[in-house]
Design an enzyme around this catalytic site. Sequence first.
Site, short mmCIF file in Angstrom:
data_model
loop_
_atom_site.label_atom_id
_atom_site.label_comp_id
_atom_site.label_asym_id
_atom_site.label_seq_id
_atom_site.Cartn_x
_atom_site.Cartn_y
_atom_site.Cartn_z
N ARG A 134 -28.09 -32.60 34.31
CA ARG A 134 -27.33 -32.13 33.16
C ARG A 134 -27.91 -32.63 31.84
O ARG A 134 -27.21 -32.66 30.82
CB ARG A 134 -25.86 -32.56 33.28
CG ARG A 134 -25.20 -32.05 34.56
CD ARG A 134 -23.82 -32.64 34.74
NE ARG A 134 -23.21 -32.18 36.00
CZ ARG A 134 -22.04 -32.63 36.47
NH1 ARG A 134 -21.37 -33.54 35.78
NH2 ARG A 134 -21.56 -32.16 37.60
N CYS A 154 -34.67 -20.66 16.97
CA CYS A 154 -35.59 -19.96 17.89
C CYS A 154 -35.77 -20.78 19.16
O CYS A 154 -35.51 -20.30 20.26
CB CYS A 154 -36.92 -19.70 17.19
SG CYS A 154 -36.80 -18.60 15.77
N ASP A 181 -43.21 -16.10 17.44
CA ASP A 181 -44.33 -15.45 16.76
C ASP A 181 -45.61 -16.00 17.40
O ASP A 181 -46.04 -17.11 17.11
CB ASP A 181 -44.25 -15.79 15.27
CG ASP A 181 -45.37 -15.18 14.44
OD1 ASP A 181 -46.36 -14.71 15.02
OD2 ASP A 181 -45.26 -15.19 13.20
N ASN A 189 -44.52 -24.70 18.04
CA ASN A 189 -43.26 -24.95 18.73
C ASN A 189 -43.48 -25.72 20.03
O ASN A 189 -42.75 -26.67 20.34
CB ASN A 189 -42.54 -23.64 19.04
CG ASN A 189 -42.06 -22.92 17.80
OD1 ASN A 189 -42.00 -21.69 17.78
ND2 ASN A 189 -41.72 -23.64 16.75
N ILE A 220 -46.10 -10.14 18.36
CA ILE A 220 -47.11 -10.15 17.31
C ILE A 220 -46.64 -9.16 16.24
O ILE A 220 -46.33 -8.01 16.55
CB ILE A 220 -48.49 -9.73 17.84
CG1 ILE A 220 -49.00 -10.73 18.88
CG2 ILE A 220 -49.50 -9.59 16.70
CD1 ILE A 220 -50.29 -10.30 19.57
#
EC number: 2.1.1.45
Length: 279
Positions: A134, A154, A181, A189, A220
């Site tokens: 968890r 995001c 992206d 990221n 893209i």
Amino acid sequence: MTKADTIFKENIECILKEGVFSEQARPKYKDGTVANSKYVTGAFSEYDLSKGEFPITTLRPIAIKSAIKEVLWIYQDQSNSLEVLNDKYNVHYWNDWEVGDTGTIGERYGAVVKKHDIINKLLKQLETNPWNRRNIISLWDYQAFEETDGLLPCAFQTMFDVRRVDGEIYLDATLTQRSNDMLVAHHINAMQYVALQMMIAKHFGWKVGKFFYFINNLHIYDNQFEQAQELLRREPSNCQPRLVLNVPDGTNFFDIKAEDFELVDYDPVKPQLKFDLAI
């Protein structure tokens, strides 16, 4: 060619050949035109950090320091303040997402972390029973979305698991992202959450294990097709980049700084490519 470069090229080719175009797109370019994109759904990749596999391409330079500073802003400062991000970290790319004249990005990211005391609860759970299933960070807060405007997160969910192998404990992480992206933000990221994984592992004196990355909508933008072709033409650099966190095991999560990270053996292909961002 690194694993990251192989995956990068495969994803670009997949989007260009098999992707479909967006409809009713929300983002816009700075000139006000709608920012449509070509996308695929359900993209997944896996990296074994313990074997030197890191999700960063050599096909173009990636601003890793700024990316790590953003993670500190979210999970250490637990802030949504652009003043903090600008003045403390000298990071400015979030300014385009300011909500009105609030000086913030709305009740998003760090504000949600602080509201629910997410990182402290996670560290406590991992300390009490690291083998429980968890250990989850979720930034998806419907109430916050209703209270203020702002870009919805995001990269919104991260799950952590541990494994004991040959007497050593390894921390694995799974990042779930609703939208990405591919050319601009993909490796930023991914490496941000690898950095977060490394910080948590150091806090407990564990090894970093595997990093799993799931993206629901990988795209893209329609003004990036030329850059996509250029990336496909490029030959990757002959290096094996890896991120190192230069602090002792047991260093408190909140004491780790951006300067403690070092990206070694990184020699990306240049020149850098230019992108007009969709806001």
